[in-house]
Design a protein around this motif. Structure first.
Motif, mmCIF file in Angstrom:
data_model
loop_
_atom_site.group_PDB
_atom_site.id
_atom_site.type_symbol
_atom_site.label_atom_id
_atom_site.label_comp_id
_atom_site.label_asym_id
_atom_site.label_seq_id
_atom_site.Cartn_x
_atom_site.Cartn_y
_atom_site.Cartn_z
ATOM 1 N N ARG A 1 -4.054 -6.794 -8.208
ATOM 2 C CA ARG A 1 -4.809 -7.387 -7.108
ATOM 3 C C ARG A 1 -5.855 -8.359 -7.659
ATOM 4 O O ARG A 1 -6.652 -8.007 -8.533
ATOM 5 N N GLY B 1 -13.296 1.217 -1.102
ATOM 6 C CA GLY B 1 -11.988 1.238 -1.722
ATOM 7 C C GLY B 1 -11.280 2.536 -1.502
ATOM 8 O O GLY B 1 -11.775 3.445 -0.890
ATOM 9 N N ASP C 1 -4.901 -7.149 3.554
ATOM 10 C CA ASP C 1 -5.896 -6.320 4.229
ATOM 11 C C ASP C 1 -5.119 -5.266 5.023
ATOM 12 O O ASP C 1 -4.380 -5.607 5.949
ATOM 13 N N PHE D 1 0.780 -1.235 0.000
ATOM 14 C CA PHE D 1 0.000 0.000 0.000
ATOM 15 C C PHE D 1 0.819 1.297 0.000
ATOM 16 O O PHE D 1 0.273 2.339 -0.357
ATOM 17 N N PRO E 1 -10.099 7.915 0.852
ATOM 18 C CA PRO E 1 -9.098 6.998 1.413
ATOM 19 C C PRO E 1 -8.548 7.530 2.733
ATOM 20 O O PRO E 1 -8.482 8.751 2.946
ATOM 21 N N SER F 1 -10.515 -4.949 7.845
ATOM 22 C CA SER F 1 -11.244 -3.923 7.101
ATOM 23 C C SER F 1 -12.738 -4.001 7.364
ATOM 24 O O SER F 1 -13.408 -2.980 7.549
ATOM 25 N N GLU G 1 -2.146 6.356 1.277
ATOM 26 C CA GLU G 1 -3.597 6.372 1.372
ATOM 27 C C GLU G 1 -4.096 4.937 1.322
ATOM 28 O O GLU G 1 -3.777 4.188 0.396
ATOM 29 N N PRO H 1 -7.316 2.044 1.506
ATOM 30 C CA PRO H 1 -8.736 1.936 1.140
ATOM 31 C C PRO H 1 -9.637 2.212 2.339
ATOM 32 O O PRO H 1 -9.389 1.734 3.449
ATOM 33 N N ASN H 2 -10.659 3.015 2.117
ATOM 34 C CA ASN H 2 -11.636 3.320 3.157
ATOM 35 C C ASN H 2 -12.732 2.268 3.112
ATOM 36 O O ASN H 2 -13.432 2.154 2.105
#
Length: 466
Positions: free
Chosen positions: A22, A466, A43, A11, A436, A409, A458, A460-461
């Motif tokens: 991915r 994402g 994750d 990330f 993000p 997540s 940043e 993923p939210n």
């Protein structure tokens, strides 16, 4: 360590990673030099999933340091040495893990010492260069030692002192500065040190200790790199300590008792970051009968934190309070070490306690919007940069304290959704919901020794898909 490293490789904006592919069952990194690094899906918020091997150009690597060496990236040799040190130190920490099943800490310092693994996402989570095995056993909190702090007498005219420096740490016209025994041996070699003057329990930060006889916590200078940072105490921190403490304490009056900030009682420096100390109110001062004050970093895996309902209640409290404080004009660095939770006898979240004001950010513009007086401060604590303010809070709270407590997540998404639902929308809350999540790019920073300041990634939210 390999697990934490894989998260960073997956990330962080590393310049030698050209592309990431991915898939549901795998992640492949295409490297700038033409290589391929393959591993399982990553994750960014998981704390329990273990990566046991990563394949670089068909060869499996099981050691984090060995993988970094094989990658051959700039500054990789020094980082690999840190990873080996961190791995050995973590093994040593886990060897003496306590308490056992069914045992619960009784005091605040005992809760601190249950955090065996250090930073939940940093590959250098237990990197302690300059500490021998004997010194780790003698000083590290997870080994539960009683540390004998020394005192260095310094003429008062040669010191900067703010706040109320106590009489028991004075000797006539001299200030007695508490020093860590490691600092006394390795750094303050030419100083007069009164050894064994103050017995104390090391807390999660290692250089901050709770005196065995009770009273304020003592933050000492420790001029070595622990995890990522050199732990000295700047003259700026001492100079601003009393003003920042009074300002922050007054701000909590607007929070209806939901947040307490431990006061900085006194700070002193001999005009050297290597010889300084801060005296800080103990968080337990804000516990009522039957209540416990627990650092958030110690909550992961405990019985209350295994409940989704409890996590939702904790997230609602933490997010609502910290967003309100941010709206007022202060971005807290609310990671699991600085943020503590007051739990009732039933284990339910009641209030928050925040400690260590040395790295908050204060926005004069936001304060002015609420008619609040701007404290007489300048320097790095003061900024109106919205990106800086939000990174400070979101990176420490959402992608740090809440994520590590949730452990995945999916669980973080549920906790954040519960926390934000019902809150009046603001620009800050909407960005927390939809963008993000910022987080310090800790591995990139260790591989960029010539780049000053923080660097960011940043993530993923989980609320934004994402």
């Amino acid at each position: 360590m390999l697990t934490r490293l894989w998260r960073a490789l997956a990330f962080e904006p590393l310049p030698w990673v050209a592309r990431r592919e991915r898939r549901p069952d795998s992640l492949t990194l295409l490297l700038a030099g033409g290589g391929r690094l393959e591993g399982p899906p990553a994750d960014p918020y998981a704390t329990g999933d273990l990566v046991t091997g990563l394949r670089l150009d068909g060869r499996t690597h099981r050691r984090a340091a060995g993988l970094v060496e094989a990658l051959g990236v700039p500054h990789g040799a020094a980082f690999a040495a840190e990873l080996d040190d961190s791995t050995a130190s973590l093994a040593l920490s886990r060897a003496g893990r306590r308490p056992g099943p069914g045992e619960e800490p009784r005091t605040g310092w005992e809760w601190e010492q249950t955090v065996v693994d250090g930073h939940p996402y940093h590959p250098g989570c237990r990197s302690r260069p300059g500490f021998s095995v004997a010194e780790q056993l003698a000083y590290a909190p997870e080994h539960r030692p009683l540390v004998e702090l020394g005192l260095v007498p310094v003429p008062a005219r040669e010191c900067l002192v703010t706040g109320d420096w106590p009489e028991h740490l004075r000797d006539g016209d001299r200030i007695l500065v508490p020093v860590h025994p490691w600092q006394a041996e390795h750094v303050l070699k030419g100083e007069e040190v009164r050894e064994g003057a103050l017995a104390a329990h090391p807390l999660m930060a290692l250089r901050t200790l709770a005196p065995a006889a009770g009273g304020p916590h003592v933050k000492t200078a420790l001029s070595t790199r622990l995890t990522s940072s050199v732990r000295d105490i700047s003259e700026y921190s001492v100079e601003t300590a009393a003003v920042v403490s009074a300002f922050a304490h007054a701000l909590t009056e607007r929070l209806d008792g939901r947040l307490h900030i431990t006061r900085t009682l006194g700070a002193a420096t001999a005009h050297s970051p290597d010889l300084a100390a801060v005296l800080r109110e103990a968080p337990e001062a804000y516990a009522g009968p039957g209540e416990r004050v627990v650092p958030v970093a110690a909550l992961a895996g405990t019985e209350p934190a295994r409940s989704a309902a409890w996590q939702a209640a904790f997230a609602r409290l933490a997010v609502s309070v910290c967003l309100e404080v941010l709206d007022l004009g202060v971005a807290l660095e609310a990671h699991g070490q600085n943020l503590l939770l007051v739990m009732g006898p039933d284990g339910e979240p009641r209030r928050l306690v925040y400690r260590d004001l040395a790295d908050i950010r204060i926005s004069p513009a936001r304060l002015a919007r609420h008619g609040l007086a701007v404290p007489p401060l300048s320097g790095r604590l003061v900024t109106d940069d919205e990106t800086v303010l939000r990174r400070k809070l979101f990176g420490s709270l959402a992608a740090g304290a809440l994520a590590a407590t949730a452990g995945s997540s999916a669980a973080l998404g549920e906790a954040l959704a519960a926390a934000l639902d019902g809150l009046a929308p603001t620009a800050d809350s909407e960005l927390l919901r939809s963008r993000p999540l910022p987080v310090k790019a800790l591995t990139l920073m260790r591989l960029s020794p010539g780049v000053p300041g923080d660097q960011w990634a940043e993530l993923p939210n989980p609320l934004a898909g994402g």
